[in-house]
Motif scaffolding. Structure first.
Motif, PDB file in Angstrom:
ATOM      1  N   ILE A 306       0.875  -1.182   0.000  1.00  0.00           N
ATOM      2  CA  ILE A 306       0.000   0.000   0.000  1.00  0.00           C
ATOM      3  C   ILE A 306       0.907   1.224   0.000  1.00  0.00           C
ATOM      4  N   HIS A 307       0.526   2.227  -0.777  1.00  0.00           N
ATOM      5  CA  HIS A 307       1.244   3.501  -0.679  1.00  0.00           C
ATOM      6  C   HIS A 307       0.231   4.637  -0.602  1.00  0.00           C
ATOM      7  N   VAL A 308       0.713   5.774  -0.168  1.00  0.00           N
ATOM      8  CA  VAL A 308      -0.154   6.919   0.096  1.00  0.00           C
ATOM      9  C   VAL A 308       0.434   8.132  -0.620  1.00  0.00           C
ATOM     10  N   GLY A 309      -0.420   8.885  -1.302  1.00  0.00           N
ATOM     11  CA  GLY A 309       0.059  10.090  -1.992  1.00  0.00           C
ATOM     12  C   GLY A 309      -0.799  11.284  -1.631  1.00  0.00           C
ATOM     13  N   ARG A 310      -0.293  12.473  -1.953  1.00  0.00           N
ATOM     14  CA  ARG A 310      -1.017  13.689  -1.545  1.00  0.00           C
ATOM     15  C   ARG A 310      -0.969  14.731  -2.658  1.00  0.00           C
ATOM     16  N   ASP A 311      -2.137  15.259  -3.001  1.00  0.00           N
ATOM     17  CA  ASP A 311      -2.250  16.289  -4.043  1.00  0.00           C
ATOM     18  C   ASP A 311      -2.947  17.492  -3.426  1.00  0.00           C
ATOM     19  N   GLY A 312      -3.013  18.601  -4.164  1.00  0.00           N
ATOM     20  CA  GLY A 312      -3.814  19.751  -3.742  1.00  0.00           C
ATOM     21  C   GLY A 312      -5.175  19.659  -4.424  1.00  0.00           C
ATOM     22  N   ILE A 313      -6.249  19.949  -3.684  1.00  0.00           N
ATOM     23  CA  ILE A 313      -7.595  19.834  -4.251  1.00  0.00           C
ATOM     24  C   ILE A 313      -8.329  21.166  -4.064  1.00  0.00           C
ATOM     25  N   THR A 314      -9.082  21.577  -5.072  1.00  0.00           N
ATOM     26  CA  THR A 314      -9.827  22.848  -5.007  1.00  0.00           C
ATOM     27  C   THR A 314     -11.295  22.556  -4.660  1.00  0.00           C
ATOM     28  N   PRO A 315     -12.078  23.584  -4.347  1.00  0.00           N
ATOM     29  CA  PRO A 315     -13.482  23.353  -3.976  1.00  0.00           C
ATOM     30  C   PRO A 315     -14.306  22.692  -5.097  1.00  0.00           C
ATOM     31  N   ALA A 319      -8.586  21.866 -11.720  1.00  0.00           N
ATOM     32  CA  ALA A 319      -7.286  22.538 -11.612  1.00  0.00           C
ATOM     33  C   ALA A 319      -7.408  24.055 -11.740  1.00  0.00           C
ATOM     34  N   ILE A 320      -6.332  24.737 -11.396  1.00  0.00           N
ATOM     35  CA  ILE A 320      -6.204  26.181 -11.608  1.00  0.00           C
ATOM     36  C   ILE A 320      -5.036  26.399 -12.573  1.00  0.00           C
ATOM     37  N   TYR A 321      -5.314  27.006 -13.723  1.00  0.00           N
ATOM     38  CA  TYR A 321      -4.269  27.340 -14.688  1.00  0.00           C
ATOM     39  C   TYR A 321      -4.461  28.794 -15.094  1.00  0.00           C
ATOM     40  N   GLY A 322      -3.445  29.619 -14.884  1.00  0.00           N
ATOM     41  CA  GLY A 322      -3.539  30.997 -15.365  1.00  0.00           C
ATOM     42  C   GLY A 322      -2.880  31.974 -14.424  1.00  0.00           C
ATOM     43  N   SER A 323      -3.192  33.243 -14.630  1.00  0.00           N
ATOM     44  CA  SER A 323      -2.587  34.316 -13.848  1.00  0.00           C
ATOM     45  C   SER A 323      -3.029  34.226 -12.394  1.00  0.00           C
ATOM     46  N   SER A 324      -2.119  34.652 -11.504  1.00  0.00           N
ATOM     47  CA  SER A 324      -2.453  34.676 -10.071  1.00  0.00           C
ATOM     48  C   SER A 324      -3.071  36.002  -9.677  1.00  0.00           C
ATOM     49  N   ARG A 368      -9.484  29.262 -14.900  1.00  0.00           N
ATOM     50  CA  ARG A 368      -8.851  30.477 -14.360  1.00  0.00           C
ATOM     51  C   ARG A 368      -9.086  30.607 -12.857  1.00  0.00           C
ATOM     52  N   PHE A 369      -8.131  31.245 -12.189  1.00  0.00           N
ATOM     53  CA  PHE A 369      -8.153  31.410 -10.728  1.00  0.00           C
ATOM     54  C   PHE A 369      -9.328  32.288 -10.281  1.00  0.00           C
ATOM     55  N   GLU A 370      -9.674  33.297 -11.108  1.00  0.00           N
ATOM     56  CA  GLU A 370     -10.704  34.269 -10.715  1.00  0.00           C
ATOM     57  C   GLU A 370     -12.050  33.619 -10.451  1.00  0.00           C
ATOM     58  N   ARG A 371     -12.265  32.383 -10.921  1.00  0.00           N
ATOM     59  CA  ARG A 371     -13.594  31.784 -10.760  1.00  0.00           C
ATOM     60  C   ARG A 371     -14.000  31.672  -9.288  1.00  0.00           C
ATOM     61  N   PHE A 372     -13.016  31.521  -8.417  1.00  0.00           N
ATOM     62  CA  PHE A 372     -13.346  31.354  -6.990  1.00  0.00           C
ATOM     63  C   PHE A 372     -13.854  32.672  -6.401  1.00  0.00           C
ATOM     64  N   ALA A 373     -13.153  33.778  -6.717  1.00  0.00           N
ATOM     65  CA  ALA A 373     -13.579  35.088  -6.203  1.00  0.00           C
ATOM     66  C   ALA A 373     -14.949  35.449  -6.780  1.00  0.00           C
ATOM     67  N   GLU A 374     -15.193  35.036  -8.022  1.00  0.00           N
ATOM     68  CA  GLU A 374     -16.477  35.357  -8.668  1.00  0.00           C
ATOM     69  C   GLU A 374     -17.591  34.406  -8.234  1.00  0.00           C
TER      70      GLU A 374
END
Ligand SMILES: Cc1cc2nc3c(=O)[nH]c(=O)nc-3n(C[C@H](O)[C@H](O)[C@H](O)COP(=O)(O)OP(=O)(O)OC[C@H]3O[C@@H](n4cnc5c(N)ncnc54)[C@H](O)[C@@H]3O)c2cc1C
Length: 389
Positions: A306-315, A319-324, A368-374
């Motif tokens: 068994i192995h265990v891995g870790r990723d980042g997950i958004t709401p 994924a997030i691709y684009g300007s910060s 795009r990242f802005e989707r969260f603020a919007e």
């Protein structure tokens, strides 16, 4: 002394490696800064499925382009090997999702993906060891399969190096430097690096890295247990499978093993550096209980590891691709437990966005990242709900 580059990538997982490959191919003097070694994060633990079935056409398109322009002909396009094995792929859907399955497959066929709806009886004909009582239809992709994420990453990096990129390992980024509101480079445990383009591809650590520039990315960590089982000697051919009825996915691993994992039980919000080799107490028992409902011969298999891995997950688990929001500082993170298969086309598209002002390979603007603020989170055209429960 400050080292100067055209572009700096933070993180040498598959995403950073794909970005490095595409930037270096365009002639940019590129540095990839990695706090440990390449593929040390999610990538080195990834299950490597290369399937095209998503409930969002933009994601299916990213995988399709990644498959046809990269995985299928890796040696010609990138050089080296990605370990792609064509096993076929089945998406088994719950009965109440039949219209969604049909809608998604129709969208995918329009993109050009070789996929079709097959009945439970046809699944049984193709894969006689499967129990097919508790679903009516599945989507079948004969061209899909799995690849080797570490090999993929390292051959992207080797190709980038052939085009002049520098991979600097054991080098942790500790500050994002800005001047007049734009990114100018980074400080690290191995000195300062200047560049007009800085990309955060730091996987489960991307929230921390973004915070170095006072940017709050809505990311939490997602910790996922995966088992290798010994393949029962009497078991016939099996494809790669995502099975939403039994909440599992699995695939062959070479000829002797089966890789299998659950869609639920993944921990959220562990510190990115938490000890990551201990599965949850119920992982294995639940996995086997579920898998025998589909393949009774799993009873005859034994546990390999068994192995265990870790990723980042958004709401919205996309994924997030684009300007910060800061000129010159870009995000390629939040790959949400499904970002290996899309990384070749996503890297190509983000590099086009950065250098040409718009993506050509695949339209990544939905990510795009802005989707969260919007408050405009991504929803699939025929959404199944979150993959990871
Ligand atoms: C167990 C598991 C199974 C998966 N299965 C699949 C699958 O079957 N198919 C699929 O498509 N996807 C799958 N995924 C998802 C996919 O593997 C990931 O989305 C992808 O590998 C993420 O790549 P990455 O480059 O963004 O992140 P990572 O591979 O995590 O790389 C980020 C890198 O950044 C480095 N870093 C962090 N902070 C810093 C810093 N301050 N300075 C310098 N470097 C830093 C880290 O050391 C790390 O190497 C799976 C993920 C996991 C965990």
């Amino acid at each position: 002394m400050t080292q100067t580059y055209d572009a700096i990538i933070i993180g040498a997982g598959v995403m950073g490696a794909s970005l490095a490959f595409h930037l270096a191919e365009r002639g940019l003097k590129t540095a990839i800064l990695e706090r440990r070694v390449s593929a040390a994060g999610a990538t080195g633990h990834s299950s490597g499925l290369v399937r095209m079935h998503y409930d969002l056409a933009a994601e299916s398109e990213l995988t399709f382009v990644s498959y046809k322009n990269y995985f299928r002909d890796w040696k010609e396009r990138v050089g080296g090997d990605c370990g792609f094995i064509n096993t076929g792929f089945l998406q088994i859907a719950k009965r109440e999702h039949e219209h969604k399955l049909r809608g998604n497959v129709a969208n995918q066929q329009q993109i050009g993906i070789n996929t079709s709806i097959i009945s439970a009886a046809e699944v049984k004909e193709l894969f006689p060891d499967f129990i097919t009582d508790h679903f009516d239809y599945a989507a079948y992709e004969p061209d899909s399969g799995y690849a080797d994420p570490t090999l993929t990453t390292n051959s992207f990096l080797e190709a980038a190096k052939r085009n002049g990129a520098a991979l600097i390992q054991n080098c942790e980024v500790t500050a994002i430097n800005t001047s007049g509101g734009r990114a100018t480079g980074v400080s690290t445990t191995r000195g300062d690096f200047a560049a007009p383009v800085v990309i955060n591809a730091a996987g489960a650590w991307a929230k921390q890295v973004a915070s170095l520039a006072d940017i709050d990315v809505p990311l939490e960590t997602w910790t996922h247990d995966v088992a290798f089982l010994h393949r029962p000697p009497s078991l016939g051919r099996i494809p790669a499978v995502i099975d939403d009825v039994i909440n599992c996915y699995f695939r062959p691993e070479g000829s002797a093993l089966i890789l299998a994992a659950g869609e639920d039980e993944s921990l959220r919000g562990e510190p990115p550096d938490a000890e990551d080799q201990t599965p949850t107490d119920t992982f294995l028992e639940k996995l086997i209980d579920n898998m025998v409902q589909r393949i009774p011969k799993i009873e005859e298999s034994g546990l390999h590891s068994i192995h265990v891995g870790r990723d980042g997950i958004t709401p919205d688990q996309r994924a997030i691709y684009g300007s910060s929001g800061i000129d010159g500082f870009y995000l390629a993170c939040g790959l949400s437990g499904t970002g290996f298969k899309t990384s070749p086309a996503a890297g190509a598209s983000l590099v086009e966005l950065i250098l040409d002002g718009a993506p050509k390979t695949v339209d990544i603007t939905p990510f795009r990242f802005e989707r969260f603020a919007e408050g405009k989170l991504i929803e699939g055209e025929y959404g199944y709900g979150h993959l990871w429960k």
